[in-house]
Design an enzyme around this catalytic site. Structure first.
Site, short mmCIF file in Angstrom:
data_model
loop_
_atom_site.label_atom_id
_atom_site.label_comp_id
_atom_site.label_asym_id
_atom_site.label_seq_id
_atom_site.Cartn_x
_atom_site.Cartn_y
_atom_site.Cartn_z
N LEU A 125 0.83 -1.21 0.00
CA LEU A 125 0.00 0.00 0.00
C LEU A 125 0.87 1.26 0.00
O LEU A 125 0.68 2.15 -0.83
CB LEU A 125 -0.92 -0.01 1.24
CG LEU A 125 -1.69 1.27 1.54
CD1 LEU A 125 -2.78 1.51 0.50
CD2 LEU A 125 -2.35 1.20 2.92
N SER A 126 1.86 1.32 0.92
CA SER A 126 2.64 2.55 1.10
C SER A 126 3.47 2.89 -0.13
O SER A 126 4.00 2.00 -0.80
CB SER A 126 3.59 2.41 2.29
OG SER A 126 2.85 2.16 3.45
N GLY A 242 -5.40 -6.07 10.69
CA GLY A 242 -3.94 -6.13 10.80
C GLY A 242 -3.45 -5.42 12.05
O GLY A 242 -2.49 -5.85 12.69
N ARG A 243 -4.13 -4.33 12.39
CA ARG A 243 -3.71 -3.54 13.56
C ARG A 243 -3.84 -4.33 14.86
O ARG A 243 -3.12 -4.05 15.82
CB ARG A 243 -4.50 -2.23 13.60
CG ARG A 243 -4.04 -1.29 12.50
CD ARG A 243 -4.94 -0.11 12.22
NE ARG A 243 -4.42 0.64 11.06
CZ ARG A 243 -5.13 1.51 10.37
NH1 ARG A 243 -6.39 1.76 10.68
NH2 ARG A 243 -4.58 2.13 9.34
N ARG A 268 20.03 -9.19 40.43
CA ARG A 268 21.08 -8.18 40.55
C ARG A 268 21.00 -7.48 41.91
O ARG A 268 19.94 -7.00 42.31
CB ARG A 268 20.89 -7.14 39.43
CG ARG A 268 21.74 -5.92 39.53
CD ARG A 268 23.16 -6.21 39.13
NE ARG A 268 23.97 -5.00 39.09
CZ ARG A 268 25.27 -4.99 38.87
NH1 ARG A 268 25.92 -6.13 38.69
NH2 ARG A 268 25.93 -3.86 38.84
N GLU A 363 1.48 -0.04 9.84
CA GLU A 363 0.03 -0.32 9.80
C GLU A 363 -0.78 0.85 10.39
O GLU A 363 -1.79 0.66 11.06
CB GLU A 363 -0.29 -1.66 10.46
CG GLU A 363 0.39 -2.79 9.69
CD GLU A 363 -0.23 -4.14 9.80
OE1 GLU A 363 -1.43 -4.21 10.13
OE2 GLU A 363 0.46 -5.12 9.51
N1 CAA Z 1 -13.62 0.25 6.70
C1 CAA Z 1 -14.29 0.48 5.56
N2 CAA Z 1 -14.20 1.63 4.88
C2 CAA Z 1 -13.41 2.58 5.38
C3 CAA Z 1 -12.69 2.42 6.55
C4 CAA Z 1 -12.81 1.19 7.23
N3 CAA Z 1 -12.15 0.93 8.36
N4 CAA Z 1 -11.98 3.55 6.80
C5 CAA Z 1 -12.25 4.39 5.80
N5 CAA Z 1 -13.13 3.81 4.94
C6 CAA Z 1 -13.72 4.37 3.73
C7 CAA Z 1 -14.59 5.57 4.06
O1 CAA Z 1 -15.90 5.17 4.35
C8 CAA Z 1 -14.53 6.37 2.77
O2 CAA Z 1 -15.35 5.77 1.81
P1 CAA Z 1 -16.45 6.65 0.99
O3 CAA Z 1 -15.80 7.94 0.60
O4 CAA Z 1 -16.80 5.79 -0.18
O5 CAA Z 1 -17.56 6.84 1.92
C9 CAA Z 1 -13.12 6.10 2.28
O6 CAA Z 1 -12.69 4.90 2.91
C10 CAA Z 1 -12.16 7.21 2.60
O7 CAA Z 1 -12.11 7.32 4.01
P2 CAA Z 1 -11.67 8.64 4.73
O8 CAA Z 1 -12.42 9.80 4.17
O9 CAA Z 1 -11.77 8.40 6.19
O10 CAA Z 1 -10.14 8.74 4.26
P3 CAA Z 1 -9.04 9.73 4.75
O11 CAA Z 1 -8.18 9.98 3.58
O12 CAA Z 1 -9.60 10.89 5.47
O13 CAA Z 1 -8.18 8.95 5.87
C11 CAA Z 1 -7.04 7.17 6.98
C12 CAA Z 1 -8.21 7.62 6.13
C13 CAA Z 1 -7.65 6.48 8.19
C14 CAA Z 1 -6.11 8.25 7.46
C15 CAA Z 1 -6.29 6.16 6.06
O14 CAA Z 1 -5.73 6.83 4.96
C16 CAA Z 1 -5.25 5.34 6.77
O15 CAA Z 1 -5.58 4.39 7.47
N6 CAA Z 1 -3.97 5.69 6.57
C17 CAA Z 1 -2.87 4.89 7.10
C18 CAA Z 1 -2.46 3.84 6.11
C19 CAA Z 1 -1.76 2.71 6.77
O16 CAA Z 1 -2.19 2.18 7.79
N7 CAA Z 1 -0.68 2.25 6.15
C20 CAA Z 1 0.01 1.11 6.64
C21 CAA Z 1 0.76 0.48 5.53
S1 CAA Z 1 0.66 -1.26 5.52
C22 CAA Z 1 1.84 -1.80 6.59
O17 CAA Z 1 2.41 -1.07 7.34
C23 CAA Z 1 2.04 -3.24 6.56
C24 CAA Z 1 3.39 -3.68 6.94
O18 CAA Z 1 4.19 -3.93 6.09
C25 CAA Z 1 3.74 -3.94 8.36
#
Ligand code: CAA
Length: 394
Positions: A125-126, A242-243, A268, A363
């Protein structure tokens, strides 16, 4: 309210503890220092069923609940967080995402390989310019009729050098913004997939974190997950589970540091008695025990909500936010209790302190968890009530 674990839960926890202490602990300092990928340990984890714990036995998984997975993650994370992050990504992002939202064909084709550890998966994703702001995907997948053409770069990909399968999030229709995003299953053996250099990191150093480049990768249409435009929701829903895994990792890090500090403080001696008998140290241990207990309640409850089919989006964000803070704070305290010994690699606590930091970042950073929680709070959901569970729908 029942706080007891079942016989099965206790057996899973014991099996994970035994594996971590016997198989992970002996070489963990050296692997960390050399950034050496734990190939043999990962092979054993696959054989023992730790890489597909929640996958249905129909697809060669363990068929266990989320709480079992959390208990195993906790024990692994007391020792080796390069192994436990691989385990977390494979179980709760890749396998769970695929099993929950994939087609029967996709599941039959890929899940048995992933659940047994024959293949390792990555969640892509990132991007260089899309970390917390995950809607800003620059990786594109252009619809070419019978396939998509994938181009772009992904950053900080866990298991990047060892995975055979990627779940890739990409933009297919920029005009629709996040509603134009899709998720794809990509095999890393396909033409156009390139793995960049391994990152040299502060912690989880033997985990292989890489940049991945996609250049005109042909992705068959049948490898898209869900309806057109489902990709961003797929990522959010999958990350929500995942969280819980990363929260369990943080809990394990804090617990591992606490166990080491407690044992050391009882052995100790200073000023004529074990340092644990000095109030300054005894109170640190008391605070550690209390905070870890609180984090444990939050992490187990988030897992329990998921197992009940209830909404766990807020609970998993709260559990990760809190458990990762506890991990960071108390690994620092564990180093302090160890004094000079805490600062050298041989005593394990400095590694746990370095590992703790990433649990506040990946995450979703702590700040992203606060976005998720505050939106819930402001929409009139201060916490998920025990009395009025919210049914969860996929
Ligand atoms: N379930 C379902 N839908 C969801 C949701 C959820 N939990 N959260 C958001 N959505 C939907 C919303 O309903 C919205 O949909 P609609 O517009 O169709 O109604 C859409 O997603 C957009 O949501 P937001 O408006 O809330 O989006 P945003 O841009 O304001 O912010 C955020 C969302 C929570 C900040 C999100 O971008 C986020 O979680 N960012 C962090 C990303 C992340 O966790 N990255 C980790 C990388 S993976 C990793 O680390 C793995 C590894 O290797 C260890």
């Amino acid at each position: 309210m029942n706080f007891s674990l079942t016989e099965e839960h206790l057996a899973v926890r014991e099996a994970a503890r035994e594996f971590a202490q016997k198989e992970l602990k002996p070489g963990v300092i050296e692997r960390d220092s050399k950034m050496e990928f734990p190939t043999e340990q990962v092979r054993m984890m696959g054989e023992l069923g730790f890489l597909g714990m929640m996958v249905d036995p129909d697809y060669d998984g363990g068929g266990m609940d989320t709480l079992s997975y959390v208990l195993a993650m906790e024990e692994m994370s007391k020792v080796d967080n390069s192994c436990s992050v691989l385990m977390s990504v494979n179980n709760s992002l890749v396998c769970w995402g695929l099993e929950t939202y994939g087609t029967e064909e996709q599941k039959r084709k890929y899940l048995p390989k992933l659940a047994t550890g024959e293949w390792i998966g990555s969640f892509c994703l990132s991007e260089p310019e899309a970390g917390s702001d995950a809607t800003m995907q620059r990786t594109t997948a252009v619809d070419m009729g019978d396939h998509y053409l994938l181009n772009g770069t992904k950053n900080w990909i866990t298991n990047g050098g060892s995975s055979s399968l990627h779940l890739v999030i990409a933009q297919t229709n920029p005009e629709l913004k996040h509603r134009g995003i899709n998720a794809f299953i990509v095999e890393t053996s396909w033409d156009g997939v390139t793995v960049g250099a391994k990152e040299d990191k502060l912690g989880i150093r033997s985990s292989d974190t890489h940049t991945i480049m996609y250049s005109d990768v042909k992705v068959p249409k049948e490898n898209r997950i869900g309806e057109d435009g489902f990709g961003f929701k797929f990522a959010m829903k999958t990350l929500s589970g995942g969280r819980i895994g990363i929260a369990a990792q943080a809990l394990g890090i804090a617990g591992g540091a606490y166990e080491l500090a407690l044992a050391y403080a009882q052995e100790r001696e200073a000023f004529g008695k074990p340092i644990a008998k000095h109030q300054a140290i005894a109170f640190k241990l008391a605070q550690m025990a209390t905070d870890i207990e609180a984090a444990k309640m939050m992490v187990y409850r988030a897992a329990w909500l998921k197992d009940q089919g209830m909404d766990y989006n807020q609970a998993s964000a709260m559990a990760k936010l809190y458990a990762s803070e506890v991990a960071m704070k108390h690994t620092v305290e564990a180093v302090q209790i160890h004094g000079g010994y805490g600062f050298v690699k041989e005593y394990h606590v400095e590694r746990l302190m370095r590992d703790a930091k990433i649990t506040q970042i990946y995450e979703g950073t702590s700040e992203v968890q606060q976005i998720v929680i505050s939106r819930g709070v402001l929409s009139g959901q201060p916490y998920i009530s025990m009395e009025e569970p919210v049914a969860h729908s996929h």
